[in-house]
Design a protein around this motif. Structure first.
Motif, PDB file in Angstrom:
ATOM      1  N   LEU A   1       0.821  -1.210   0.000  1.00  0.00           N
ATOM      2  CA  LEU A   1       0.000   0.000   0.000  1.00  0.00           C
ATOM      3  C   LEU A   1       0.851   1.254   0.000  1.00  0.00           C
ATOM      4  CD1 LEU A   1      -2.931  -0.804   2.467  1.00  0.00           C
ATOM      5  CD2 LEU A   1      -2.933  -0.879  -0.015  1.00  0.00           C
ATOM      6  N   SER A   2       1.953   1.226   0.720  1.00  0.00           N
ATOM      7  CA  SER A   2       2.801   2.412   0.825  1.00  0.00           C
ATOM      8  C   SER A   2       3.498   2.758  -0.485  1.00  0.00           C
ATOM      9  CB  SER A   2       3.853   2.203   1.923  1.00  0.00           C
ATOM     10  OG  SER A   2       4.654   1.065   1.639  1.00  0.00           O
ATOM     11  N   ASP A   3       3.549   1.795  -1.436  1.00  0.00           N
ATOM     12  CA  ASP A   3       4.254   2.029  -2.698  1.00  0.00           C
ATOM     13  C   ASP A   3       3.315   2.206  -3.891  1.00  0.00           C
ATOM     14  OD1 ASP A   3       6.748   1.861  -1.479  1.00  0.00           O
ATOM     15  OD2 ASP A   3       6.844  -0.313  -1.706  1.00  0.00           O
ATOM     16  N   PHE A   4       2.011   2.340  -3.648  1.00  0.00           N
ATOM     17  CA  PHE A   4       1.072   2.482  -4.755  1.00  0.00           C
ATOM     18  C   PHE A   4       1.370   3.721  -5.594  1.00  0.00           C
ATOM     19  CE2 PHE A   4      -1.395  -1.078  -3.742  1.00  0.00           C
ATOM     20  CZ  PHE A   4      -2.455  -1.193  -4.625  1.00  0.00           C
ATOM     21  N   ALA A   5       1.799   4.797  -4.947  1.00  0.00           N
ATOM     22  CA  ALA A   5       2.060   6.034  -5.684  1.00  0.00           C
ATOM     23  C   ALA A   5       3.346   5.938  -6.490  1.00  0.00           C
ATOM     24  CB  ALA A   5       2.129   7.211  -4.716  1.00  0.00           C
ATOM     25  N   SER A   6       4.387   5.385  -5.912  1.00  0.00           N
ATOM     26  CA  SER A   6       5.690   5.352  -6.573  1.00  0.00           C
ATOM     27  C   SER A   6       5.819   4.218  -7.577  1.00  0.00           C
ATOM     28  CB  SER A   6       6.808   5.236  -5.527  1.00  0.00           C
ATOM     29  OG  SER A   6       6.648   4.068  -4.740  1.00  0.00           O
ATOM     30  N   ASP A   7       5.072   3.135  -7.387  1.00  0.00           N
ATOM     31  CA  ASP A   7       5.192   1.966  -8.269  1.00  0.00           C
ATOM     32  C   ASP A   7       3.900   1.707  -9.047  1.00  0.00           C
ATOM     33  OD1 ASP A   7       7.729   1.630  -7.352  1.00  0.00           O
ATOM     34  OD2 ASP A   7       7.242   0.069  -5.909  1.00  0.00           O
ATOM     35  N   ALA A   8       3.278   2.773  -9.555  1.00  0.00           N
ATOM     36  CA  ALA A   8       2.039   2.618 -10.310  1.00  0.00           C
ATOM     37  C   ALA A   8       2.281   1.747 -11.541  1.00  0.00           C
ATOM     38  CB  ALA A   8       1.489   3.976 -10.708  1.00  0.00           C
ATOM     39  N   MET A   9       1.303   0.889 -11.850  1.00  0.00           N
ATOM     40  CA  MET A   9       1.443  -0.074 -12.938  1.00  0.00           C
ATOM     41  C   MET A   9       0.261   0.058 -13.888  1.00  0.00           C
ATOM     42  SD  MET A   9      -0.292  -3.120 -13.829  1.00  0.00           S
ATOM     43  CE  MET A   9      -0.977  -3.591 -12.262  1.00  0.00           C
ATOM     44  N   SER A  10       0.512  -0.109 -15.190  1.00  0.00           N
ATOM     45  CA  SER A  10      -0.547  -0.166 -16.191  1.00  0.00           C
ATOM     46  C   SER A  10      -0.047  -0.988 -17.371  1.00  0.00           C
ATOM     47  CB  SER A  10      -0.946   1.236 -16.656  1.00  0.00           C
ATOM     48  OG  SER A  10      -1.972   1.167 -17.627  1.00  0.00           O
ATOM     49  N   GLN A  11      -0.736  -2.092 -17.671  1.00  0.00           N
ATOM     50  CA  GLN A  11      -0.315  -2.942 -18.780  1.00  0.00           C
ATOM     51  C   GLN A  11      -1.464  -3.817 -19.248  1.00  0.00           C
ATOM     52  OE1 GLN A  11       2.510  -6.145 -17.476  1.00  0.00           O
ATOM     53  NE2 GLN A  11       2.431  -5.057 -15.523  1.00  0.00           N
ATOM     54  N   GLN A  12      -1.294  -4.350 -20.467  1.00  0.00           N
ATOM     55  CA  GLN A  12      -2.310  -5.207 -21.043  1.00  0.00           C
ATOM     56  C   GLN A  12      -1.941  -6.676 -20.849  1.00  0.00           C
ATOM     57  OE1 GLN A  12      -2.838  -4.111 -25.133  1.00  0.00           O
ATOM     58  NE2 GLN A  12      -4.209  -2.397 -24.638  1.00  0.00           N
ATOM     59  N   VAL A  13      -2.959  -7.476 -20.542  1.00  0.00           N
ATOM     60  CA  VAL A  13      -2.768  -8.911 -20.365  1.00  0.00           C
ATOM     61  C   VAL A  13      -3.947  -9.632 -20.994  1.00  0.00           C
ATOM     62  CG1 VAL A  13      -1.460  -8.669 -18.223  1.00  0.00           C
ATOM     63  CG2 VAL A  13      -3.940  -8.948 -18.122  1.00  0.00           C
ATOM     64  N   THR A  14      -3.742 -10.870 -21.349  1.00  0.00           N
ATOM     65  CA  THR A  14      -4.840 -11.724 -21.791  1.00  0.00           C
ATOM     66  C   THR A  14      -5.337 -12.501 -20.593  1.00  0.00           C
ATOM     67  OG1 THR A  14      -3.910 -11.940 -24.010  1.00  0.00           O
ATOM     68  CG2 THR A  14      -5.538 -13.576 -23.334  1.00  0.00           C
ATOM     69  N   GLY A  15      -6.589 -12.233 -20.205  1.00  0.00           N
ATOM     70  CA  GLY A  15      -7.104 -12.843 -18.979  1.00  0.00           C
ATOM     71  C   GLY A  15      -6.571 -12.097 -17.766  1.00  0.00           C
ATOM     72  N   GLY A  16      -5.886 -12.850 -16.888  1.00  0.00           N
ATOM     73  CA  GLY A  16      -5.254 -12.239 -15.731  1.00  0.00           C
ATOM     74  C   GLY A  16      -6.195 -12.042 -14.557  1.00  0.00           C
ATOM     75  N   TRP A  17      -5.686 -11.407 -13.529  1.00  0.00           N
ATOM     76  CA  TRP A  17      -6.457 -11.066 -12.341  1.00  0.00           C
ATOM     77  C   TRP A  17      -5.770  -9.944 -11.581  1.00  0.00           C
ATOM     78  CZ3 TRP A  17      -3.295 -11.636  -8.171  1.00  0.00           C
ATOM     79  CH2 TRP A  17      -2.282 -12.614  -8.237  1.00  0.00           C
ATOM     80  N   VAL A  18      -6.523  -9.231 -10.758  1.00  0.00           N
ATOM     81  CA  VAL A  18      -5.976  -8.213  -9.852  1.00  0.00           C
ATOM     82  C   VAL A  18      -6.560  -8.479  -8.478  1.00  0.00           C
ATOM     83  CG1 VAL A  18      -5.589  -6.451 -11.611  1.00  0.00           C
ATOM     84  CG2 VAL A  18      -7.815  -6.572 -10.472  1.00  0.00           C
ATOM     85  N   ALA A  19      -5.796  -8.209  -7.424  1.00  0.00           N
ATOM     86  CA  ALA A  19      -6.241  -8.573  -6.078  1.00  0.00           C
ATOM     87  C   ALA A  19      -5.722  -7.592  -5.042  1.00  0.00           C
ATOM     88  CB  ALA A  19      -5.775  -9.993  -5.739  1.00  0.00           C
ATOM     89  N   MET A  20      -6.406  -7.593  -3.911  1.00  0.00           N
ATOM     90  CA  MET A  20      -5.938  -6.906  -2.714  1.00  0.00           C
ATOM     91  C   MET A  20      -5.747  -7.978  -1.644  1.00  0.00           C
ATOM     92  SD  MET A  20      -5.121  -3.760  -1.821  1.00  0.00           S
ATOM     93  CE  MET A  20      -6.088  -2.621  -2.817  1.00  0.00           C
ATOM     94  N   VAL A  21      -4.505  -8.085  -1.134  1.00  0.00           N
ATOM     95  CA  VAL A  21      -4.132  -9.183  -0.238  1.00  0.00           C
ATOM     96  C   VAL A  21      -4.050  -8.654   1.198  1.00  0.00           C
ATOM     97  CG1 VAL A  21      -2.417 -10.965   0.248  1.00  0.00           C
ATOM     98  CG2 VAL A  21      -2.797 -10.217  -2.109  1.00  0.00           C
ATOM     99  N   GLN A  22      -4.644  -9.410   2.110  1.00  0.00           N
ATOM    100  CA  GLN A  22      -4.639  -9.031   3.527  1.00  0.00           C
ATOM    101  C   GLN A  22      -4.576 -10.278   4.392  1.00  0.00           C
ATOM    102  OE1 GLN A  22      -7.562  -6.009   5.043  1.00  0.00           O
ATOM    103  NE2 GLN A  22      -8.226  -7.659   6.403  1.00  0.00           N
ATOM    104  N   HIS A  23      -3.379 -10.636   4.841  1.00  0.00           N
ATOM    105  CA  HIS A  23      -3.138 -11.771   5.725  1.00  0.00           C
ATOM    106  C   HIS A  23      -3.859 -13.018   5.240  1.00  0.00           C
ATOM    107  CE1 HIS A  23      -2.290 -13.096  10.180  1.00  0.00           C
ATOM    108  NE2 HIS A  23      -1.644 -13.795   9.282  1.00  0.00           N
ATOM    109  N   TYR A  24      -4.875 -13.483   5.979  1.00  0.00           N
ATOM    110  CA  TYR A  24      -5.514 -14.744   5.647  1.00  0.00           C
ATOM    111  C   TYR A  24      -6.537 -14.635   4.515  1.00  0.00           C
ATOM    112  CZ  TYR A  24      -3.723 -16.393  10.186  1.00  0.00           C
ATOM    113  OH  TYR A  24      -2.935 -16.751  11.249  1.00  0.00           O
TER     114      TYR A  24
END
Length: 574
Positions: free
Chosen positions: A265-288
C-alpha cells in the motif's frame, strides 16, 4: 540456607509471572485477529461527473485514462449516498454482502464461516465502507469515445446510475444451489442495462455480468471496469505480528511473464502499474484473506494500479476489451469477483497464479511442501496442534543424521573441555600458542570445530519457511489444540508454551560445551531468557513446533553425548 534461597527465588519468579500476566491483560495488545469495527456512520458523499473523457481527462481526478490502443477509460472513484441510494443485502451460506444501488458496488463483505475471534462468533467483516475502513469493490460500464454520441452507463453527466431492484434482501434458500440478483436501469440515450450478480452455494466467487440492450438508432461501444478500492488503514492482523515479521498487505496481479506481482500500500504512488494482459487477475491481499477481480479469460484486458489524488485511497483494477452493441441489438460482458479466505486449491481453480497470494516469501518451495505435509497429516488426525507435533517429528527424522553429526561434534568438544582448560592455564594470554595447541588437539581427537554449527545453519531455512507456513495458512486461524490453546495462530495467552520452550533451551544448553571466552559464556547463558521473551508473542503453533523440536533434540543429544562419554571412559579405563 540454600533451601530458603531456592524457595525465595521460586516465589519471586511466580510473582513476576503473574504480575506480567496482569499487565498484559490491562495494558497489553489485545488479540484482534482481523477484527474490523464497523461504524454506523458511513463517510459517503455524492460526487457527480468525475469520469474523464479519453481526450481531455480531468486534471484533478483520481481516474487515469486507458491507453489509446484500447480506446476506453478506466473506472471512477465515486462515493455513494446511502440517503438516496439504499443498499441491497445478499446472504448465502458463505457470504453476507451489501450492494449499493448507486453504481451497484459491493460495499460490505462478511464471511459467516469465519468468526471475528474465538470468543466473538459474529461473522468476520472483510470489506466495508465506514469511518474506520474504506475497502470496497466497484464495477461499471463506461463508454468509448467513438463519435456515436452515446455515453456509457457510469460516465453520464448525471453521475452513476441508481439501479432498480425487486427487493431489498435476497437469501440463498436451503436446497437452492444458485441465486441471481438483478439490478436494472435505463439511460436517457436508450441503453437498457441489467447488472446481474450470481451467487453459488459454498462459493466465495461472485459472477458480475452486464446485459446491455441498445434501443437507440446509434451503435454503442463501451468497456466494463472492475476495481478494488482500499484506504491506507493498517492490516487488522498487525497487532498479532511478532517483532516486525509482518504478512503482506497490498495489491497483487498476474502477467504472462510473472504469475505473481505485488506492491505494498505504501508504494502504490511510486510503483504505479498499467499494462495489457490476456485474462489475468488483480487482487488486494490481507493476511488470511484476499479480494480479487478475474476479468474475461480470453480477452485482452488493461490492468492498473494507482493512488487517489489526495493520497487517501489505493486502487487496483481492470478494464475489458470494448463491447460493441448495434442499434436494436444486445450484448453481455462479465467478470468474476472473489472475496474470501486464501485457500490455495480454490484460488488455483479460479485463475492461474492466484494461489500465490498465499505469500510464503522467497522460501516458497520449502513452505509449500511443509504446508502440503501438514495438511496431509491433518487429514488423518483432524487436529492442527497434533499435526504440528507429528510434522516436527518428521522434520526431525529427515535431519536426524545431520543433527547427529552436530551433536557428536559438540559431545566430543564437551569431552575434551578439561584438556582445553588445562591448555588455557598453561599458555595463559599467549593466544598464538593456545590456538596451535587447540588445532593439534582437534586433529588428534578428529574433531571438527565447525561440525556443530553447519548442520544447524542448514536447518534454518526450514524453520523460517515453517514460520511463514503457520503465519499464512488460514486453515490454522482459530484452530484449537488442547486445554487453554484455542487459537494456534495467536500467542499463548498464559505464556506457558514460551516458558517451557525457554526451559528446554536451557536444558539443551547444558549438554553443549561451554565457550572458552568468559564473556561469550555469559551471553550464551542469557540466550534462553532472550529467546523466551522473543517467543512470548509468537503464534502458539510456531512455539509448539520449536518446543517439540527442542525436546526431540535434547533426547537425541543426550543419548549421543552419553554414548560418547561411555566410550571415552572405557577407552581410558575410568
Amino acid at each position: 540456607m540454600e533451601l530458603r534461597r531456592t524457595l525465595i527465588m521460586v516465589a519471586l519468579a511466580s510473582v513476576t509471572y503473574f504480575l506480567f500476566l496482569s499487565w498484559q491483560q490491562d495494558y497489553g495488545t489485545k488479540p484482534t485477529t482481523d477484527v474490523v469495527q464497523e461504524n454506523a456512520e458511513t463517510t459517503n458523499s455524492v460526487a457527480n461527473s468525475e469520469l474523464p473523457t479519453v481526450a481531455t481527462p480531468s486534471a484533478n481526478t483520481d481516474i487515469p485514462t486507458v491507453p489509446a490502443v484500447q480506446k476506453a477509460v478506466s473506472a471512477s472513484d465515486l462515493a455513494m449516498d446511502s440517503a438516496t441510494s439504499p443498499t441491497v443485502r445478499v446472504v448465502t451460506d458463505v457470504l453476507d454482502i451489501t450492494i449499493d444501488r448507486q453504481g451497484g458496488d459491493v460495499v460490505r463483505v462478511a464471511l459467516p464461516k469465519y468468526t471475528q475471534t474465538v470468543e466473538d462468533k459474529t461473522p468476520f467483516v472483510l470489506m466495508n465502507q465506514s469511518n474506520a475502513l474504506t475497502y470496497i469493490a466497484q464495477s461499471g460500464l463506461v463508454g468509448v469515445g467513438n463519435g456515436s454520441g452515446l455515453q456509457g452507463l457510469d460516465d453520464q453527466a448525471s453521475g452513476r446510475p441508481i439501479y432498480d431492484v425487486k427487493q431489498g434482501q435476497f437469501t440463498l434458500a436451503d436446497g437452492e444451489e444458485s441465486l441471481n440478483v438483478v439490478l436494472s436501469t435505463r439511460t436517457s440515450s436508450g441503453l437498457v442495462v441489467n447488472k446481474v450478480f450470481t451467487f453459488k452455494r459454498g462459493d466465495y466467487r461472485i459472477s458480475v455480468a452486464y446485459d446491455v440492450k441498445n434501443t437507440s438508432d446509434k451503435p454503442w461501444q463501451g468497456v466494463m471496469f472492475g476495481q478494488i478500492k482500499r484506504d491506507n488503514s493498517k492490516d487488522p492482523s498487525s497487532d498479532n505480528h511478532s517483532f516486525g515479521m509482518v504478512t503482506f498487505l497490498g495489491g497483487a496481479w498476474w502477467t504472462a511473464d510473472k504469475n505473481y506481482n505485488k506492491v505494498s500500500l505504501s508504494d502504490f504512488a511510486s510503483d504505479a502499474m498499467s499494462q495489457q494482459v490476456t485474462g489475468g487477475w488483480v487482487a488486494m491481499v490481507q493476511h488470511y484473506f484476499v479480494s480479487a477481480w478475474i476479468p474475461p479469460t480470453q480477452q485482452i484486458n488493461q490492468i492498473s494500479t494507482r493512488k487517489s489524488s489526495n493520497g487517501a485511497d489505493n486502487f487496483i483494477g481492470f478494464t475489458t476489451s470494448p463491447l460493441l452493441v448495434a442499434p436494436g441489438g444486445d450484448g453481455r460482458v462479465s467478470a468474476d469477483f472473489y472475496a474470501g479466505p486464501k485457500i490455495q486449491d480454490s484460488l488455483k481453480a479460479l485463475s492461474p497464479g492466484l494461489e500465490l497470494t498465499v505469500d510464503y516469501g522467497w522460501l516458497w518451495p520449502i513452505a509449500q511442501f511443509l504446508f502440503w505435509l501438514l495438511k496431509s497429516i491433518h487429514g488423518f488426525l483432524g487436529n492442527w496442534g497434533w499435526s504440528i507435533i507429528v510434522l516436527t517429528i518428521l522434520v526431525k527424522a529427515a535431519f536426524f543424521k545431520l543433527s547427529a553429526t552436530s551433536y557428536r561434534s559438540m559431545a566430543n568438544m564437551r569431552r575434551v573441555m578439561p584438556e582445553m582448560q588445562r591448555m588455557k592455564e598453561q599458555f595463559g594470554d599467549d593466544r598464538q600458542k593456545m590456538s596451535q595447541a587447540m588445532m593439534a588437539l582437534y586433529k588428534k581427537e578428529k574433531i571438527n570445530p565447525l561440525g556443530g554449527c553447519l548442520p544447524i545453519l542448514v536447518q534454518m531455512p526450514v524453520f523460517i519457511a515453517l514460520y511463514w507456513t503457520l503465519m499464512e495458512s488460514v486453515e490454522l486461524r482459530h484452530a484449537d489444540w488442547i486445554l487453554w490453546i484455542n487459537d494456534l495462530s495467536l500467542m499463548d495467552p498464559y505464556f506457558i508454551l514460551p516458558l517451557l520452550m525457554g526451559v528446554s533451551m536451557f536444558v539443551q544448553q547444558q549438554l553443549n560445551p561451554a565457550p572458552q571466552d568468559p564473556m561469550q559464556a555469559k551471553v550464551m547463558k542469557f540466550m534462553p531468557v532472550v529467546f523466551t521473551i522473543f517467543f512470548l508473542w509468537f503464534p502458539a503453533g510456531l512455539v509448539l513446533y520449536w518446543l517439540m523440536n527442542n525436546l526431540l533434540s535434547i533426547a537425541q543429544q543426550w543419548v549421543i553425548t552419553r554414548n560418547i562419554e561411555k566410550a571415552a571412559a572405557l577407552k581410558t579405563g575410568h
